[in-house]
Design a protein around this motif. Structure first.
Motif, PDB file in Angstrom:
ATOM      1  N   ALA A 113      47.919  44.194  31.021  1.00 35.35           N
ATOM      2  CA  ALA A 113      46.894  44.631  31.975  1.00 35.35           C
ATOM      3  C   ALA A 113      46.479  46.083  31.775  1.00 35.35           C
ATOM      4  O   ALA A 113      45.394  46.482  32.210  1.00 35.35           O
ATOM      5  N   ALA A 114      47.316  46.882  31.123  1.00 34.07           N
ATOM      6  CA  ALA A 114      47.077  48.329  31.047  1.00 34.07           C
ATOM      7  C   ALA A 114      45.695  48.700  30.523  1.00 34.07           C
ATOM      8  O   ALA A 114      45.002  49.549  31.117  1.00 34.07           O
ATOM      9  N   PRO A 115      45.198  48.111  29.413  1.00 31.27           N
ATOM     10  CA  PRO A 115      43.875  48.506  28.921  1.00 31.27           C
ATOM     11  C   PRO A 115      42.725  48.135  29.857  1.00 31.27           C
ATOM     12  O   PRO A 115      41.621  48.674  29.729  1.00 31.27           O
ATOM     13  N   LEU A 116      42.966  47.224  30.789  1.00 31.05           N
ATOM     14  CA  LEU A 116      41.898  46.786  31.697  1.00 31.05           C
ATOM     15  C   LEU A 116      41.516  47.880  32.681  1.00 31.05           C
ATOM     16  O   LEU A 116      40.397  47.872  33.208  1.00 31.05           O
ATOM     17  N   HIS A 117      42.414  48.804  32.957  1.00 27.95           N
ATOM     18  CA  HIS A 117      42.097  49.894  33.877  1.00 27.95           C
ATOM     19  C   HIS A 117      40.912  50.713  33.351  1.00 27.95           C
ATOM     20  O   HIS A 117      40.025  51.096  34.114  1.00 27.95           O
ATOM     21  N   VAL A 162      38.663  42.338  35.515  1.00 26.50           N
ATOM     22  CA  VAL A 162      39.712  43.002  36.295  1.00 26.50           C
ATOM     23  C   VAL A 162      40.399  42.119  37.329  1.00 26.50           C
ATOM     24  O   VAL A 162      41.566  42.354  37.662  1.00 26.50           O
ATOM     25  N   GLN A 163      39.729  41.095  37.832  1.00 29.45           N
ATOM     26  CA  GLN A 163      40.328  40.361  38.946  1.00 29.45           C
ATOM     27  C   GLN A 163      41.528  39.495  38.557  1.00 29.45           C
ATOM     28  O   GLN A 163      42.541  39.500  39.272  1.00 29.45           O
ATOM     29  N   PRO A 164      41.480  38.714  37.468  1.00 23.95           N
ATOM     30  CA  PRO A 164      42.619  37.833  37.193  1.00 23.95           C
ATOM     31  C   PRO A 164      43.951  38.562  37.074  1.00 23.95           C
ATOM     32  O   PRO A 164      44.983  38.032  37.494  1.00 23.95           O
ATOM     33  N   ALA A 165      43.944  39.780  36.524  1.00 23.00           N
ATOM     34  CA  ALA A 165      45.209  40.500  36.343  1.00 23.00           C
ATOM     35  C   ALA A 165      45.393  41.625  37.353  1.00 23.00           C
ATOM     36  O   ALA A 165      46.409  41.693  38.045  1.00 23.00           O
ATOM     37  N   LEU A 166      44.420  42.534  37.456  1.00 23.02           N
ATOM     38  CA  LEU A 166      44.627  43.727  38.285  1.00 23.02           C
ATOM     39  C   LEU A 166      44.645  43.398  39.770  1.00 23.02           C
ATOM     40  O   LEU A 166      45.421  43.980  40.537  1.00 23.02           O
ATOM     41  N   ARG A 167      43.804  42.494  40.207  1.00 27.36           N
ATOM     42  CA  ARG A 167      43.870  42.094  41.625  1.00 27.36           C
ATOM     43  C   ARG A 167      45.207  41.421  41.912  1.00 27.36           C
ATOM     44  O   ARG A 167      45.833  41.679  42.955  1.00 27.36           O
ATOM     45  N   GLN A 168      45.660  40.572  40.988  1.00 28.78           N
ATOM     46  CA  GLN A 168      46.962  39.927  41.183  1.00 28.78           C
ATOM     47  C   GLN A 168      48.094  40.935  41.165  1.00 28.78           C
ATOM     48  O   GLN A 168      49.073  40.807  41.911  1.00 28.78           O
ATOM     49  N   ASP A 169      47.993  41.945  40.307  1.00 31.52           N
ATOM     50  CA  ASP A 169      49.040  42.963  40.263  1.00 31.52           C
ATOM     51  C   ASP A 169      49.125  43.692  41.601  1.00 31.52           C
ATOM     52  O   ASP A 169      50.216  43.962  42.114  1.00 31.52           O
ATOM     53  N   TRP A 170      47.974  43.992  42.179  1.00 30.02           N
ATOM     54  CA  TRP A 170      47.940  44.636  43.488  1.00 30.02           C
ATOM     55  C   TRP A 170      48.520  43.721  44.563  1.00 30.02           C
ATOM     56  O   TRP A 170      49.358  44.121  45.370  1.00 30.02           O
ATOM     57  N   GLU A 171      48.112  42.466  44.563  1.00 31.41           N
ATOM     58  CA  GLU A 171      48.519  41.566  45.635  1.00 31.41           C
ATOM     59  C   GLU A 171      49.984  41.136  45.512  1.00 31.41           C
ATOM     60  O   GLU A 171      50.662  40.950  46.517  1.00 31.41           O
ATOM     61  N   TRP A 221      34.277  40.046  27.111  1.00 34.14           N
ATOM     62  CA  TRP A 221      34.269  39.656  28.520  1.00 34.14           C
ATOM     63  C   TRP A 221      35.460  38.788  28.925  1.00 34.14           C
ATOM     64  O   TRP A 221      35.796  38.697  30.108  1.00 34.14           O
ATOM     65  N   THR A 222      36.134  38.173  27.954  1.00 34.01           N
ATOM     66  CA  THR A 222      37.252  37.285  28.296  1.00 34.01           C
ATOM     67  C   THR A 222      38.605  37.989  28.333  1.00 34.01           C
ATOM     68  O   THR A 222      39.630  37.335  28.545  1.00 34.01           O
ATOM     69  N   CYS A 223      38.638  39.311  28.157  1.00 34.74           N
ATOM     70  CA  CYS A 223      39.927  40.000  27.978  1.00 34.74           C
ATOM     71  C   CYS A 223      40.833  39.917  29.206  1.00 34.74           C
ATOM     72  O   CYS A 223      42.043  40.097  29.098  1.00 34.74           O
ATOM     73  N   GLY A 224      40.306  39.642  30.385  1.00 31.16           N
ATOM     74  CA  GLY A 224      41.137  39.586  31.578  1.00 31.16           C
ATOM     75  C   GLY A 224      41.892  38.283  31.770  1.00 31.16           C
ATOM     76  O   GLY A 224      42.831  38.217  32.570  1.00 31.16           O
ATOM     77  N   PHE A 225      41.515  37.238  31.029  1.00 32.66           N
ATOM     78  CA  PHE A 225      42.060  35.921  31.343  1.00 32.66           C
ATOM     79  C   PHE A 225      43.482  35.705  30.830  1.00 32.66           C
ATOM     80  O   PHE A 225      44.280  35.030  31.493  1.00 32.66           O
ATOM     81  N   PHE A 226      43.818  36.241  29.652  1.00 32.29           N
ATOM     82  CA  PHE A 226      45.202  36.045  29.200  1.00 32.29           C
ATOM     83  C   PHE A 226      46.193  36.802  30.084  1.00 32.29           C
ATOM     84  O   PHE A 226      47.175  36.205  30.552  1.00 32.29           O
ATOM     85  N   PRO A 227      45.972  38.096  30.357  1.00 33.80           N
ATOM     86  CA  PRO A 227      46.877  38.731  31.322  1.00 33.80           C
ATOM     87  C   PRO A 227      46.830  38.064  32.683  1.00 33.80           C
ATOM     88  O   PRO A 227      47.848  37.981  33.384  1.00 33.80           O
TER      89      PRO A 227
END
Length: 472
Positions: free
Chosen positions: A150-154, A169-178, A105-111
């Motif tokens: 971030a790639a594996p998070l997709h 998904v939010q810490p990295a993928l939302r930031q990548d979008w924004e 569950w923590t995989c999104g925080f480092f990216p």
């Protein structure tokens, strides 16, 4: 995916209102008069003073640590298979990350932390010191590292077996979008929201948190007769609100709102502290247990759980503007702050891992709980304005966390003769020490007093929030 059934809300069982009048909204003890607030703001928060006191939030050490870890765990630039989670402060692997597989569950925080640095580079370059580094070269390489991590998070966005899709998904993928306008990242955020919504149970008017819960004390595995919800879930509702408004999908918004009402009614005690876990029988809606999985005891207040709810209910109010969610966030914040203010040990605003656990000679802390709560307090300050002391409280948490918990290794980024950027001087991979992931005596894996990836993420996000507010 879940169907588009009508989601009517039933707020009649108000756990917070049993001993209070609905006609008298809470007044936080930290609200000042307008005159006092203006005086306090001018005297307490001069920007030059904050810049000195909070310089640790923007140190060049931070980018060096993240850079070192980001490059170290990649093989030939390929997407990582292991993600940083925690750093022991002693033992054979002291100073180095222990990792988890990408489905943890923590995989999104480092990216997400890498994207925090990218945001600073793009929007606030004066707060990202890079002495001797070609800044365009740095940006190109940093963006590549962000995208690679971030790639594996997709693929994680399509999971149906976890409620933690917001954290994933939010810490990295939302930031990548924004930050970059990457439509693939936006699509994955929307996808994740849909799969999170598939865990909604219309009978319970809530999203199932865990499919099972196992410790040496209990073994809960049957989904037909158990419906587990944890307080952490409040911070995953932000994903549903975000995607719901981006896609004009009212159903996602209603699911998140219903879930917030469920948590409000069932996981908050009359004294405004919180239980960690509630378990219902979804067949008849009967309560089975209210207990802890990571805190000290079933009747104690696990500090990170309280922090999740402060941030989560504040986010929910921002999306819904329902007063009861703001009232709830204030009550939760007041309880958290009262526990900090009444502490007798050094650095009282670095929370104990559990407010009711025995302290012993060396009180065990959780720096992640403090930084999560501090993010929520900043949002409350923005909502309530200069008439509250929540900014002062948040800044005190940050100051004491920097003083007590920030690792002091002399890390920095340098460029070699070929202009290749590398980190040197890193002896402790995390930015912060003194976090506690799980110190429950019945936990299958018990670990405490260490660096923790999401303590770092919320530390960085706190710094970025201050920049967005123009505070430093």
């Amino acid at each position: 995916m879940a169907s588009s059934t009508d989601l009517s809300r039933d707020s009649s069982q108000d756990g917070l209102s049993r001993n209070r009048s609905q006609d008298s909204p809470p007044t936080p003890s930290s609200v000042l008069s307008a005159t006092d607030a203006a005086t306090t703001a001018s005297k307490t928060f001069p920007r030059h003073q904050l810049a000195v006191e909070l310089s640790g939030l923007y140190s060049e050490v931070i980018a060096a640590k993240l850079w070192k870890v980001a490059e170290e765990y990649l093989e030939d630039g390929k997407a990582p298979s292991q993600y940083p989670e925690w750093v022991p402060e002693d033992g054979e692997t002291s100073g180095h990350y222990n990792t988890k597989e990408v489905n943890f569950w923590t995989c999104g925080f480092f990216p997400g932390s890498l994207y925090c640095i990218l945001e600073r580079y793009v929007k606030y370059p004066q707060y990202l010191p890079l002495p001797g580094i070609d800044r365009l070269e740095f940006h190109a390489k940093l963006l590549a590292l962000c995208r690679t991590w971030a790639a594996p998070l997709h693929q994680m966005a399509k999971r149906t077996n976890t409620h933690d899709l917001g954290f994933i998904v939010q810490p990295a993928l939302r930031q990548d979008w924004e930050l970059t306008g990457n439509y693939d990242s936006r699509a994955s955020v929307m996808t994740a929201a849909g799969y999170l919504a598939s865990r909604y149970d219309d009978r319970m008017k809530a999203v199932r948190s865990w499919d099972k819960s196992v410790s040496t004390r209990y073994n809960i595995t049957d989904k037909d007769s158990n419906f587990l919800v944890i307080v952490d879930s409040m911070c995953n509702m932000d994903l549903l609100f975000y995607a719901g408004h981006h896609s004009s999908n009212q159903r996602l918004i209603d699911i998140a709102t219903n879930h917030a009402h469920f948590v409000r009614r069932n996981l908050i005690r009359n004294n405004d502290s919180t239980w960690h876990v509630v378990n219902f029988d979804p067949r008849d809606g009967s309560l089975k247990t209210k207990h802890t999985h990571q805190g000290y005891s079933d009747d104690s207040t696990w500090s990170r759980g309280q922090a999740w709810t402060i941030l989560g209910f504040t986010q929910t109010y921002i999306w819904t503007k329902e007063q009861i969610f703001l009232d709830t966030a204030i009550r939760l914040a007041e309880h958290f702050l009262e526990r900090l203010r009444s502490a007798k040990h050094a650095y009282p605003f670095v929370p104990l891992w559990d407010f009711d656990a025995p302290m012993g000679d060396k009180p065990l802390r959780d720096s992640s709980a403090g930084m999560i709560a501090a993010n929520g307090l900043l949002l409350l300050h923005q909502i309530l304005g200069e008439g509250s002391n929540y900014l002062s409280d948040a800044l005190r948490i940050a100051r004491e966390t920097i003083d007590m918990c920030q690792a002091t290794d002399p890390a920095r980024l340098v460029a070699d003769a070929d202009s290749k950027i590398k980190a040197e001087g890193v002896t402790f991979d995390c930015i912060l020490k003194h976090a506690t992931a799980n110190n429950n005596e019945y936990a299958l894996v018990r670990y405490s007093d260490h660096g923790l990836v999401y303590a770092d993420y919320y530390f960085l996000e706190f710094g970025n929030k201050l920049l967005r507010m123009g505070m430093v």
